[in-house]
Scaffold this active site. Structure first.
Site, PDB file in Angstrom:
ATOM      1  N   ARG A  73       0.836  -1.209   0.000  1.00 49.37           N
ATOM      2  CA  ARG A  73       0.000   0.000   0.000  1.00 49.37           C
ATOM      3  C   ARG A  73       0.868   1.255   0.000  1.00 49.37           C
ATOM      4  O   ARG A  73       0.523   2.263  -0.616  1.00 49.37           O
ATOM      5  CB  ARG A  73      -0.954  -0.037   1.193  1.00 49.37           C
ATOM      6  CG  ARG A  73      -2.110   0.930   1.062  1.00 49.37           C
ATOM      7  CD  ARG A  73      -3.192   0.672   2.083  1.00 49.37           C
ATOM      8  NE  ARG A  73      -2.757   0.891   3.447  1.00 49.37           N
ATOM      9  CZ  ARG A  73      -3.506   0.654   4.529  1.00 49.37           C
ATOM     10  NH1 ARG A  73      -4.728   0.181   4.386  1.00 49.37           N
ATOM     11  NH2 ARG A  73      -3.047   0.883   5.736  1.00 49.37           N
TER      12      ARG A  73
ATOM     13  N   LYS B 256      -2.790   6.418   0.984  1.00 54.11           N
ATOM     14  CA  LYS B 256      -2.730   6.836   2.394  1.00 54.11           C
ATOM     15  C   LYS B 256      -1.793   8.043   2.471  1.00 54.11           C
ATOM     16  O   LYS B 256      -0.645   7.953   2.919  1.00 54.11           O
ATOM     17  CB  LYS B 256      -2.255   5.668   3.259  1.00 54.11           C
ATOM     18  CG  LYS B 256      -2.589   5.845   4.731  1.00 54.11           C
ATOM     19  CD  LYS B 256      -2.463   4.542   5.480  1.00 54.11           C
ATOM     20  CE  LYS B 256      -2.500   4.726   6.971  1.00 54.11           C
ATOM     21  NZ  LYS B 256      -3.778   5.179   7.518  1.00 54.11           N
TER      22      LYS B 256
ATOM     23  N   GLU C  37     -16.584   5.803   3.575  1.00 55.43           N
ATOM     24  CA  GLU C  37     -15.976   5.176   4.752  1.00 55.43           C
ATOM     25  C   GLU C  37     -16.191   5.994   6.010  1.00 55.43           C
ATOM     26  O   GLU C  37     -16.754   7.093   5.971  1.00 55.43           O
ATOM     27  CB  GLU C  37     -14.508   4.825   4.519  1.00 55.43           C
ATOM     28  CG  GLU C  37     -13.610   5.932   4.082  1.00 55.43           C
ATOM     29  CD  GLU C  37     -12.188   5.435   3.807  1.00 55.43           C
ATOM     30  OE1 GLU C  37     -11.755   4.443   4.400  1.00 55.43           O
ATOM     31  OE2 GLU C  37     -11.504   6.090   3.003  1.00 55.43           O
TER      32      GLU C  37
HETATM   33  C1  LIG Z   1      -8.989   6.479   5.632  1.00 60.75           C
HETATM   34  C2  LIG Z   1      -8.774   5.145   6.244  1.00 60.75           C
HETATM   35  N1  LIG Z   1      -9.599   4.139   5.914  1.00 60.75           N
HETATM   36  C3  LIG Z   1      -9.455   2.909   6.434  1.00 60.75           C
HETATM   37  C4  LIG Z   1      -8.433   2.624   7.314  1.00 60.75           C
HETATM   38  C5  LIG Z   1      -8.266   1.252   7.858  1.00 60.75           C
HETATM   39  O1  LIG Z   1      -7.182   0.617   7.211  1.00 60.75           O
HETATM   40  P1  LIG Z   1      -6.347  -0.507   7.915  1.00 60.75           P
HETATM   41  O2  LIG Z   1      -7.287  -1.606   8.247  1.00 60.75           O
HETATM   42  O3  LIG Z   1      -5.344  -0.924   6.892  1.00 60.75           O
HETATM   43  O4  LIG Z   1      -5.746   0.092   9.128  1.00 60.75           O
HETATM   44  C6  LIG Z   1      -7.536   3.633   7.686  1.00 60.75           C
HETATM   45  C7  LIG Z   1      -6.441   3.360   8.611  1.00 60.75           C
HETATM   46  O5  LIG Z   1      -5.365   3.072   8.182  1.00 60.75           O
HETATM   47  C8  LIG Z   1      -7.703   4.920   7.135  1.00 60.75           C
HETATM   48  O6  LIG Z   1      -6.880   5.895   7.481  1.00 60.75           O
END
Ligand SMILES: Cc1ncc(COP(=O)(O)O)c(C=O)c1O
Length: 357
Positions: free
Chosen positions: A98, A201, A237
């Site tokens: 990622r 991210k 989300e």
């Molecule tokens: C915008 C966003 N969505 C979803 C997630 C959840 O992702 P993960 O399960 O990889 O932590 C995160 C956290 O990292 C996030 O910042």
């Protein structure tokens, strides 16, 4: 000789006292200073060697692109102490991939997967004493960070990058056990545009979400639910976590071109299948909220935050779940299985855990 012995004994004593002072069960999800972090620089077209630093600060050029043009990306994952005394890191390879995607998304030099792995293993080993004990519900949060460190004044990608990994022990997200939270649907702020950077991210997405998140928090909500920016019809989300809903033995989670692909969500989908549930990744219209039996937000920080209530003030709607005040049965099955794997209590049947040795 005597002096050296005294110094060593004193250092060990201080260290022991410090570790005793850390109240693992009540640690916040916040920053606690640890001993070391790892750094690496990309210059002249290649990555250098990993460097160990004991400083919490970075020296950064005033014209670095990371400061001005948002050339920045990060990751977040956790390491867990097992009952057997082994430290296990959860799905680091997915975070590595990622970060490559995010780097490419904002035109940065990607961190090679092997370099990412080495940095993680090294920084965890160097800060081993900060890995919270088994049974405390706490864990070691690992934060890889990449930014453009070269000086540019015009808008263009930097020719230099810095990669840093630091760790910090974090407490259990829900102090008194996993509890349902309330969320607010946001219709007046967009976190990311459909063809924008939502799938990466990168820091800019979080800056864009802050107005809504702060307003939600001020209203007493745990988080804000963002809708698709184009039509405002579908769930995107839940702040920094993905959304899921459960009905008719189906785990349903939004498909969207503007959300982060959560590694926790990916894992819950696999677990749901292994528990005999069906799974669907598709657009989730807001009205469908009234048909779910259980809903939740999932991500590294909390694993799952079961949702008790979703409020949509502009449509004058309230969707309620967990009416008895407890998380739903299916949610708890998914949560317990994933947490069990992470702490090494359950067999690692999916091959997700890496023992740090
Ligand atoms: C915008 C966003 N969505 C979803 C997630 C959840 O992702 P993960 O399960 O990889 O932590 C995160 C956290 O990292 C996030 O910042």
């Amino acid at each position: 000789m005597k002096r050296i012995l005294f110094k060593c004994t004193f250092a060990a004593y201080k260290n022991k006292k410090f570790m005793e002072m850390l109240d693992w069960k009540n640690l916040p999800f916040g920053y606690v200073k640890t001993d070391f972090n790892i750094r690496c620089h990309y210059r002249n077209g290649k990555w250098g060697k990993l460097e160990v630093s004991s400083s919490e600060y970075i020296d950064i050029h005033i014209a670095a692109t990371g400061l001005h043009y948002g050339q920045e990306a990060f990751e977040g994952l956790k390491a867990y102490m097992g009952k057997d005394g082994k430290i296990r890191l959860f799905r680091w390879d997915e975070n590595a991939k990622r970060l490559v995607l995010s780097a490419e998304g904002v035109k940065m030099a990607p961190v090679p997967v092997e370099l990412f792995r080495e940095a993680l293993i090294q920084v965890i080993k160097l800060n081993k004493k900060f890995v919270p004990p088994y049974g405390s519900g706490a864990s070691l949060y690992v934060r890889p960070l990449l930014y453009g460190s070269g000086a540019e004044v015009g808008v263009k990608p930097s020719s230099e990058y810095t990669f840093i990994v630091f760790v910090t022990p974090v407490g259990p997200y829900f102090k008194g056990g996993i509890k349902p939270v309330n969320m607010l649907i946001c219709r007046d702020v967009d976190r990311a545009a459909p063809l924008g950077t939502g799938i990466f991210k990168v820091g800019g997405n979080y800056a864009a979400s802050l107005r809504a998140l702060v307003a939600g928090k001020e209203g007493g909500y745990a988080s804000t639910i963002f809708l698709d920016a184009k039509e405002k019809k579908y769930i995107d989300e839940c702040g920094p976590a993905n959304f899921f809903g459960i009905k008719d033995n189906i785990y349903i989670t939004p498909e969207s071109e503007s959300i982060l692909n959560s590694i926790t969500n990916m894992s819950l989908i696999e677990i749901a299948k292994s528990l005999g549930m069906k799974t669907e990744r598709r657009k989730v219209p807001v009205e469908e909220l009234s048909t779910f039996i259980e809903t939740g937000a999932c991500g590294t920080a909390a694993v799952i935050s079961p949702i008790g209530k979703i409020v949509d003030p502009e449509k004058n709607m309230i969707y309620e779940y967990c009416k008895d005040g407890n998380p739903g049965k299916e949610t708890m099955k998914l949560y317990n299985k994933l947490v069990g794997i992470q702490y090494g209590d359950e067999a690692d049947e999916f091959g997700w855990m890496t023992v740090v040795e």
